[in-house]
Design a protein around this motif. Structure first.
Motif, PDB file in Angstrom:
ATOM      1  N   VAL A   1       0.839  -1.201   0.000  1.00 16.92           N
ATOM      2  CA  VAL A   1       0.000   0.000   0.000  1.00 16.92           C
ATOM      3  C   VAL A   1       0.874   1.251   0.000  1.00 16.92           C
ATOM      4  O   VAL A   1       1.738   1.412   0.857  1.00 16.92           O
ATOM      5  N   SER A   2       0.617   2.140  -0.941  1.00 21.66           N
ATOM      6  CA  SER A   2       1.327   3.420  -1.031  1.00 21.66           C
ATOM      7  C   SER A   2       0.595   4.489  -0.226  1.00 21.66           C
ATOM      8  O   SER A   2      -0.600   4.336   0.069  1.00 21.66           O
ATOM      9  N   PRO A   3       1.266   5.596   0.100  1.00 18.30           N
ATOM     10  CA  PRO A   3       0.625   6.645   0.893  1.00 18.30           C
ATOM     11  C   PRO A   3      -0.650   7.227   0.278  1.00 18.30           C
ATOM     12  O   PRO A   3      -1.523   7.702   0.997  1.00 18.30           O
ATOM     13  N   ASP A   4      -0.788   7.200  -1.057  1.00 23.26           N
ATOM     14  CA  ASP A   4      -1.991   7.759  -1.682  1.00 23.26           C
ATOM     15  C   ASP A   4      -3.049   6.701  -1.994  1.00 23.26           C
ATOM     16  O   ASP A   4      -4.046   6.991  -2.649  1.00 23.26           O
ATOM     17  N   ASP A   5      -2.875   5.475  -1.512  1.00 26.00           N
ATOM     18  CA  ASP A   5      -3.840   4.391  -1.725  1.00 26.00           C
ATOM     19  C   ASP A   5      -4.927   4.394  -0.649  1.00 26.00           C
ATOM     20  O   ASP A   5      -4.787   5.039   0.389  1.00 26.00           O
ATOM     21  N   THR A   6      -5.977   3.630  -0.902  1.00 24.51           N
ATOM     22  CA  THR A   6      -7.061   3.428   0.063  1.00 24.51           C
ATOM     23  C   THR A   6      -7.192   1.938   0.335  1.00 24.51           C
ATOM     24  O   THR A   6      -7.210   1.137  -0.603  1.00 24.51           O
ATOM     25  N   THR A   7      -7.300   1.573   1.609  1.00 24.80           N
ATOM     26  CA  THR A   7      -7.478   0.173   1.993  1.00 24.80           C
ATOM     27  C   THR A   7      -8.757   0.028   2.792  1.00 24.80           C
ATOM     28  O   THR A   7      -8.982   0.744   3.769  1.00 24.80           O
ATOM     29  N   TYR A   8      -9.602  -0.898   2.355  1.00 21.99           N
ATOM     30  CA  TYR A   8     -10.811  -1.269   3.081  1.00 21.99           C
ATOM     31  C   TYR A   8     -10.466  -2.430   4.003  1.00 21.99           C
ATOM     32  O   TYR A   8     -10.030  -3.482   3.538  1.00 21.99           O
TER      33      TYR A   8
ATOM     34  N   LEU B   1       0.929   2.927   9.170  1.00 22.77           N
ATOM     35  CA  LEU B   1       0.425   2.266   7.968  1.00 22.77           C
ATOM     36  C   LEU B   1       0.206   3.287   6.861  1.00 22.77           C
ATOM     37  O   LEU B   1      -0.326   4.372   7.099  1.00 22.77           O
ATOM     38  N   ASN B   2       0.572   2.927   5.652  1.00 19.76           N
ATOM     39  CA  ASN B   2       0.386   3.810   4.498  1.00 19.76           C
ATOM     40  C   ASN B   2      -1.082   3.905   4.100  1.00 19.76           C
ATOM     41  O   ASN B   2      -1.838   2.949   4.229  1.00 19.76           O
ATOM     42  N   GLY B   3      -1.438   5.061   3.549  1.00 22.63           N
ATOM     43  CA  GLY B   3      -2.714   5.249   2.884  1.00 22.63           C
ATOM     44  C   GLY B   3      -3.888   5.550   3.791  1.00 22.63           C
ATOM     45  O   GLY B   3      -3.773   5.603   5.020  1.00 22.63           O
ATOM     46  N   LYS B   4      -5.006   5.754   3.142  1.00 16.98           N
ATOM     47  CA  LYS B   4      -6.286   5.991   3.808  1.00 16.98           C
ATOM     48  C   LYS B   4      -6.887   4.642   4.193  1.00 16.98           C
ATOM     49  O   LYS B   4      -6.830   3.691   3.418  1.00 16.98           O
ATOM     50  N   ILE B   5      -7.493   4.579   5.376  1.00 15.99           N
ATOM     51  CA  ILE B   5      -8.062   3.320   5.880  1.00 15.99           C
ATOM     52  C   ILE B   5      -9.554   3.517   6.125  1.00 15.99           C
ATOM     53  O   ILE B   5      -9.958   4.421   6.852  1.00 15.99           O
ATOM     54  N   ILE B   6     -10.350   2.643   5.513  1.00 16.02           N
ATOM     55  CA  ILE B   6     -11.795   2.628   5.725  1.00 16.02           C
ATOM     56  C   ILE B   6     -12.136   1.300   6.384  1.00 16.02           C
ATOM     57  O   ILE B   6     -11.837   0.235   5.829  1.00 16.02           O
ATOM     58  N   VAL B   7     -12.761   1.357   7.560  1.00 18.29           N
ATOM     59  CA  VAL B   7     -13.077   0.147   8.323  1.00 18.29           C
ATOM     60  C   VAL B   7     -14.568  -0.157   8.243  1.00 18.29           C
ATOM     61  O   VAL B   7     -15.395   0.681   8.579  1.00 18.29           O
ATOM     62  N   VAL B   8     -14.889  -1.353   7.783  1.00 15.80           N
ATOM     63  CA  VAL B   8     -16.240  -1.906   7.878  1.00 15.80           C
ATOM     64  C   VAL B   8     -16.222  -2.736   9.161  1.00 15.80           C
ATOM     65  O   VAL B   8     -15.492  -3.722   9.242  1.00 15.80           O
ATOM     66  N   PRO B   9     -16.956  -2.341  10.194  1.00 17.76           N
ATOM     67  CA  PRO B   9     -16.811  -2.972  11.513  1.00 17.76           C
ATOM     68  C   PRO B   9     -17.060  -4.487  11.517  1.00 17.76           C
ATOM     69  O   PRO B   9     -17.923  -4.991  10.801  1.00 17.76           O
ATOM     70  N   GLY B  10     -16.286  -5.160  12.347  1.00 14.42           N
ATOM     71  CA  GLY B  10     -16.447  -6.594  12.561  1.00 14.42           C
ATOM     72  C   GLY B  10     -16.876  -6.881  13.988  1.00 14.42           C
ATOM     73  O   GLY B  10     -17.041  -5.969  14.800  1.00 14.42           O
ATOM     74  N   ASN B  11     -17.032  -8.139  14.311  1.00 13.30           N
ATOM     75  CA  ASN B  11     -17.544  -8.521  15.625  1.00 13.30           C
ATOM     76  C   ASN B  11     -16.569  -8.217  16.765  1.00 13.30           C
ATOM     77  O   ASN B  11     -16.974  -8.086  17.907  1.00 13.30           O
ATOM     78  N   HIS B  12     -15.279  -8.074  16.469  1.00 13.83           N
ATOM     79  CA  HIS B  12     -14.304  -7.756  17.513  1.00 13.83           C
ATOM     80  C   HIS B  12     -13.935  -6.279  17.563  1.00 13.83           C
ATOM     81  O   HIS B  12     -13.033  -5.901  18.317  1.00 13.83           O
ATOM     82  N   ASP B  13     -14.586  -5.449  16.764  1.00 14.64           N
ATOM     83  CA  ASP B  13     -14.272  -4.025  16.765  1.00 14.64           C
ATOM     84  C   ASP B  13     -15.132  -3.296  17.786  1.00 14.64           C
ATOM     85  O   ASP B  13     -16.354  -3.381  17.756  1.00 14.64           O
ATOM     86  N   ASN B  14     -14.468  -2.564  18.674  1.00 14.64           N
ATOM     87  CA  ASN B  14     -15.148  -1.783  19.687  1.00 14.64           C
ATOM     88  C   ASN B  14     -15.623  -0.475  19.045  1.00 14.64           C
ATOM     89  O   ASN B  14     -14.795   0.316  18.582  1.00 14.64           O
ATOM     90  N   PRO B  15     -16.940  -0.227  19.006  1.00 10.36           N
ATOM     91  CA  PRO B  15     -17.432   1.002  18.359  1.00 10.36           C
ATOM     92  C   PRO B  15     -16.837   2.274  18.936  1.00 10.36           C
ATOM     93  O   PRO B  15     -16.557   3.224  18.197  1.00 10.36           O
TER      94      PRO B  15
END
Length: 196
Positions: A41-48, A68-82
């Motif tokens: 992942v490069s600094p101008d990339d997006t990771t889901y 971590l490089n780039g933009k991060i978009i998180v789709v919440p999972g069962n272990h993610d604390n809101p």
């Protein structure tokens, strides 16, 4: 800019470190995940990230994400604390998406743009929107153990968790290379059509 997908990083999770061959070396697992991420992942990339980002407390998770490089978009999972996701978003380290995200991604073919419908969720879904039209469903949660109906031809569905695809996020181009080799399928009464 390139788009990437991954899931189930489980930063800081002792049991996953052991499962992944790191024994009790959680820091070693975290470093391997960070190295693999930044290699791809490069600094101008997006990771889901399709869920289960970190078991660390907020401060250590923040420190990891800053590396971590780039933009991060998180789709919440069962272990993610809101509350943690909300705090990370306030720090500008991530964006949080809905638990089921539908989006179109474009690929270029012979100078033309083709839009493809994607359904992103932490959990595998049996029948997702536009599946019978060839929509692609990416998920995590299963750590590579999901048994899809249809056996040899499960359709355009894929576990993008690090235990299924390796410790490196998978690019959108890589997803297209795999998924567009598969035929559209349906798990119910919907008739298969060729329109994506």
């Amino acid at each position: 800019m390139t788009i990437h997908f991954t899931s189930d990083l489980h930063f800081g999770h002792k049991a996953m470190a052991a499962h992944r061959g790191f024994g009790t070396d959680v820091e070693g697992m975290d470093n391997a995940l960070r190295h693999g991420w930044n290699h791809r992942v490069s600094p101008d990339d997006t990771t889901y990230v399709l869920g289960d980002l970190s078991f660390h407390k907020l401060e250590q998770t923040s420190r990891l994400l800053r590396g971590l490089n780039g933009k991060i978009i998180v789709v919440p999972g069962n272990h993610d604390n809101p509350k943690m996701l909300e705090a990370l978003e306030k720090q500008g380290l991530i964006e949080t998406a809905r638990q089921l995200l539908e989006v179109k991604f474009v690929r270029q073919v012979a100078g033309k743009s083709e839009a493809h419908h994607f359904v992103l969720c932490h959990y595998p879904i049996l029948q997702w929107n536009r599946r019978h039209y060839g929509a692609i469903h990416l998920h995590g949660h299963s750590h590579g153990s999901c048994r899809y109906p249809g056996g040899e031809n499960p359709g355009r569905v894929m576990d993008v968790g690090v235990d299924a695809i390796g410790m490196i996020p998978l690019s959108l181009g890589g997803v297209f290379d795999i998924m567009l080799q598969r035929e559209a399928t349906s798990a119910d009464h919907h008739k298969i059509t060729s329109a994506a």
